[in-house]
Design an enzyme around this catalytic site. Structure first.
Site, short mmCIF file in Angstrom:
data_model
loop_
_atom_site.label_atom_id
_atom_site.label_comp_id
_atom_site.label_asym_id
_atom_site.label_seq_id
_atom_site.Cartn_x
_atom_site.Cartn_y
_atom_site.Cartn_z
N GLU A 47 0.83 -1.22 0.00
CA GLU A 47 0.00 0.00 0.00
C GLU A 47 0.86 1.26 0.00
OE1 GLU A 47 -3.61 0.62 0.00
OE2 GLU A 47 -3.31 -1.30 -0.96
N HIS A 71 -1.37 -10.95 1.04
CA HIS A 71 -1.28 -12.40 1.25
C HIS A 71 -2.48 -12.86 2.06
CE1 HIS A 71 1.37 -10.15 3.97
NE2 HIS A 71 0.90 -10.94 4.93
N LYS A 110 1.52 3.62 7.49
CA LYS A 110 2.58 2.63 7.22
C LYS A 110 3.82 3.30 6.63
CE LYS A 110 1.01 -1.59 8.31
NZ LYS A 110 1.71 -2.52 9.22
N TYR A 140 -4.32 4.44 6.03
CA TYR A 140 -3.52 3.24 6.37
C TYR A 140 -2.15 3.33 5.69
CZ TYR A 140 -1.88 -1.62 6.03
OH TYR A 140 -1.11 -2.76 6.06
P1 NAP Z 1 -4.76 -8.74 10.85
O1 NAP Z 1 -5.24 -10.13 10.64
O2 NAP Z 1 -5.71 -7.60 10.72
O3 NAP Z 1 -4.11 -8.69 12.32
C1 NAP Z 1 -3.78 -7.48 12.94
C2 NAP Z 1 -3.29 -7.78 14.34
O4 NAP Z 1 -2.96 -6.54 14.98
C3 NAP Z 1 -4.33 -8.47 15.23
O5 NAP Z 1 -3.68 -9.40 16.05
C4 NAP Z 1 -4.85 -7.32 16.07
O6 NAP Z 1 -5.33 -7.71 17.34
C5 NAP Z 1 -3.55 -6.53 16.26
N1 NAP Z 1 -3.80 -5.16 16.72
C6 NAP Z 1 -4.61 -4.22 16.19
N2 NAP Z 1 -4.57 -3.09 16.91
C7 NAP Z 1 -3.72 -3.32 17.95
C8 NAP Z 1 -3.26 -2.56 19.04
N3 NAP Z 1 -3.69 -1.32 19.25
N4 NAP Z 1 -2.37 -3.12 19.89
C9 NAP Z 1 -1.95 -4.38 19.72
N5 NAP Z 1 -2.36 -5.17 18.71
C10 NAP Z 1 -3.22 -4.65 17.81
O7 NAP Z 1 -3.53 -8.42 9.89
P2 NAP Z 1 -2.57 -9.44 9.07
O8 NAP Z 1 -3.17 -9.66 7.74
O9 NAP Z 1 -2.19 -10.57 9.94
O10 NAP Z 1 -1.31 -8.49 8.82
C11 NAP Z 1 -0.24 -8.42 9.76
C12 NAP Z 1 0.51 -7.13 9.56
O11 NAP Z 1 1.03 -7.07 8.23
C13 NAP Z 1 -0.31 -5.86 9.73
O12 NAP Z 1 0.53 -4.88 10.27
C14 NAP Z 1 -0.70 -5.49 8.31
O13 NAP Z 1 -0.95 -4.10 8.23
C15 NAP Z 1 0.54 -5.90 7.56
N6 NAP Z 1 0.38 -6.31 6.17
C16 NAP Z 1 -0.55 -7.23 5.84
C17 NAP Z 1 -0.65 -7.65 4.53
C18 NAP Z 1 -1.65 -8.71 4.12
O14 NAP Z 1 -1.91 -8.81 2.91
N7 NAP Z 1 -2.16 -9.51 5.05
C19 NAP Z 1 0.22 -7.13 3.56
C20 NAP Z 1 1.17 -6.19 3.96
C21 NAP Z 1 1.26 -5.80 5.28
P3 NAP Z 1 -6.88 -8.02 17.64
O15 NAP Z 1 -7.08 -9.48 17.30
O16 NAP Z 1 -6.96 -7.73 19.08
O17 NAP Z 1 -7.69 -7.10 16.77
O1 F7E Z 2 -9.09 -5.04 -0.86
C1 F7E Z 2 -11.43 -4.17 -3.51
C2 F7E Z 2 -10.80 -3.06 -2.71
O2 F7E Z 2 -9.50 -5.02 1.59
C3 F7E Z 2 -8.53 -5.49 -2.08
C4 F7E Z 2 -4.55 -5.43 3.70
O3 F7E Z 2 -4.07 -6.65 4.19
O4 F7E Z 2 -3.47 -5.74 1.58
C5 F7E Z 2 -4.73 -5.53 2.19
O5 F7E Z 2 -5.31 -4.32 1.73
C6 F7E Z 2 -9.21 -4.79 -3.24
C7 F7E Z 2 -9.34 -3.27 -3.08
O6 F7E Z 2 -7.20 -5.53 0.67
C8 F7E Z 2 -14.50 -5.09 -1.83
O7 F7E Z 2 -11.32 -1.79 -3.08
C9 F7E Z 2 -13.87 -4.66 -3.86
O8 F7E Z 2 -9.05 -2.67 -4.31
O9 F7E Z 2 -8.94 -7.21 0.44
P1 F7E Z 2 -8.76 -5.74 0.54
P2 F7E Z 2 -6.26 -4.25 0.44
O10 F7E Z 2 -7.00 -3.00 0.51
O11 F7E Z 2 -5.47 -4.50 -0.80
C10 F7E Z 2 -2.49 -4.71 1.82
C11 F7E Z 2 -1.21 -5.13 1.13
C12 F7E Z 2 -2.34 -4.39 3.25
O12 F7E Z 2 -1.26 -4.01 3.70
C13 F7E Z 2 -3.58 -4.30 4.06
O13 F7E Z 2 -3.28 -4.43 5.46
O14 F7E Z 2 -10.55 -5.27 -3.33
N1 F7E Z 2 -12.78 -4.56 -3.06
N2 F7E Z 2 -14.94 -4.98 -3.12
C14 F7E Z 2 -13.12 -4.82 -1.80
N3 F7E Z 2 -12.41 -4.86 -0.67
C15 F7E Z 2 -13.06 -5.19 0.48
N4 F7E Z 2 -12.36 -5.27 1.63
N5 F7E Z 2 -14.41 -5.44 0.50
C16 F7E Z 2 -15.18 -5.40 -0.63
O15 F7E Z 2 -16.39 -5.63 -0.59
#
Ligand code: NAP
Ligand code: F7E
Length: 341
Positions: free
Chosen positions: A128, A181, A155, A151
């Site tokens: 992002e 992922h 970041k 967001y």
């Molecule tokens: P996620 O499922 O949304 O998990 C977020 C975690 O952060 C949860 O354990 C949540 O706890 C905790 N959290 C939120 N606010 C907090 C606070 N104030 N203090 C302590 N813990 C807090 O996210 P994820 O997909 O595992 O992603 C992990 C990290 O990688 C995140 O930083 C995300 O932004 C980043 N990231 C994700 C992706 C992706 O595609 N998944 C890609 C790039 C970067 P609760 O359970 O209590 O809510």
């Molecule tokens: O959206 C479109 C939306 O919310 C993907 C986070 O893990 O990856 C994630 O962020 C796309 C966007 O993920 C809906 O507009 C359409 O274009 O699954 P998403 P994200 O925004 O890419 C990045 C790498 C992170 O770091 C973040 O933490 O899908 N979209 N319709 C929708 N998205 C959602 N959520 N819901 C819809 O109904």
């Protein structure tokens, strides 16, 4: 001596996979959890009996709590995964997102700097950061940043403060710039899981259709299990550095949806345009997908496509699960889950 890891965000998708990965490598794993009025340990309940797994109450916005935990646990490695991680929601709660996703990273780094600067630090940075410049795809470590959401902006701060602490204080602090992922443990409000849960509920007769926002945005989707191995590899490298982890493939939301429906034998036929577009079942003619403007974002990231060649070359990291197998894994898991409920 077993290595000790501290994970913030341990209850999240990545926290759960990373915990399993590190426990298999014989780490002692500590995690910070927030107090909830409901159960937040669904993804890690299978680990609670493990003698090397420890949970501590805390919050990334509470600096004295973070300092106490760093002092008490004295980890070798800290993985900062805690964040308000939903891009759409960050437009609703921008200040909160800045505090947790941005400044929270500084609080943790400051605790490390003051208590033990030898601790290695992983920051969960994101694609992002690249946000709004489609013409720069594929995106790598040298691509300019242009975040498009609160967001992404939060970041961005976290990315630079991590790099700044590396350069200023010689802390082994690294950014993993991870592209999307997913997994069967993905939160249900992210688009991939929303689709696979929706399909499973439609098949189980519990939901009529799936309502989505932008069907045309493109994402580079990999499997979370592959990416946590990359996080670990980043901290095992001999120098602290920043790495992109991605698949090098991009697909539209529409393609994800069509591929997922395909696994349950349903072909989607599209009719209409823009907010009037609908996806029909080619056999029954029933509406299975529609567009709801409530899921549009004030600003959108149109195209993400990562170039993981640096991580492939230097860390010998490569994604293992293909797009098709990821979709299949998620659909199969939700079909099982929702046929039993
Ligand atoms: P996620 O499922 O949304 O998990 C977020 C975690 O952060 C949860 O354990 C949540 O706890 C905790 N959290 C939120 N606010 C907090 C606070 N104030 N203090 C302590 N813990 C807090 O996210 P994820 O997909 O595992 O992603 C992990 C990290 O990688 C995140 O930083 C995300 O932004 C980043 N990231 C994700 C992706 C992706 O595609 N998944 C890609 C790039 C970067 P609760 O359970 O209590 O809510
Ligand atoms: O959206 C479109 C939306 O919310 C993907 C986070 O893990 O990856 C994630 O962020 C796309 C966007 O993920 C809906 O507009 C359409 O274009 O699954 P998403 P994200 O925004 O890419 C990045 C790498 C992170 O770091 C973040 O933490 O899908 N979209 N319709 C929708 N998205 C959602 N959520 N819901 C819809 O109904």
């Amino acid at each position: 001596m077993a290595k000790i890891a501290l994970i913030t965000g341990i209850t999240g998708q990545d926290g759960s996979y990373l915990s399993e990965f590190l426990l298999q490598k014989n780490y002692e794993v500590h995690g910070i959890i927030r107090r909830h009025s409901t159960n937040c340990k669904e993804r890690i309940s299978q680990l609670e009996e493990n003698k090397n797994f420890f949970l501590h109450y805390g919050d990334i916005s509470d600096s004295s709590n973070l300092a106490n935990l760093i002092r008490e646990i004295n980890p070798d490695e800290v993985y900062n995964l805690a964040a308000q991680s939903h891009v759409g929601t960050s437009f609703e709660v921008p200040e909160y997102t800045a505090e947790v996703t941005g400044v929270g990273t500084l609080k943790l780094l400051e605790a490390i700097r003051q208590i033990n600067p030898k601790i290695k630090f992983y920051q969960a940075s994101t694609s992002e950061l690249f946000g709004g410049i489609p013409e720069t795809a594929p995106q790598n470590e040298n691509t300019p940043f242009y975040p498009k959401s609160p967001y992404g902006c939060a970041k961005l701060y976290a990315f630079w403060i991590t790099k700044n602490y590396r350069e200023s204080y010689k802390i082994f602090a690294c950014n993993g710039i991870l592209f999307n992922h997913e997994s069967p443990r993905r939160g249900e409000d992210f688009v991939t899981r929303k689709i696979t849960v929706g399909i499973a509920k439609i098949i189980a007769g519990k939901q009529e259709k799936i309502s989505l926002g932008n069907l045309n945005s493109k994402r580079d989707w990999g499997f979370a299990g592959d990416y946590v191995e990359g996080m670990w590899k980043i901290l095992q490298h001999d120098t602290a550095d920043d790495f992109v982890l991605a698949t090098g493939e991009t697909h539209t939301v529409r393609e994800f949806l069509e591929t997922a429906f395909n696994y349950v034998g349903i072909k989607i036929e599209w009719r209409g345009e823009g907010i009037n577009e609908k996806g029909f079942c080619s056999k029954t003619g029933k509406i299975l997908v529609d567009v709801n403007t409530k899921f549009f974002r004030p600003a959108e990231v149109d195209l993400l496509l990562g170039d993981p060649s640096k991580a492939e070359k230097i860390l010998n990291w490569k994604r293992k699960i293909s797009f098709e197998n990821l979709v299949k894994m998620m659909v199969e898991s939700d079909l099982k889950k929702f046929s039993q409920e």
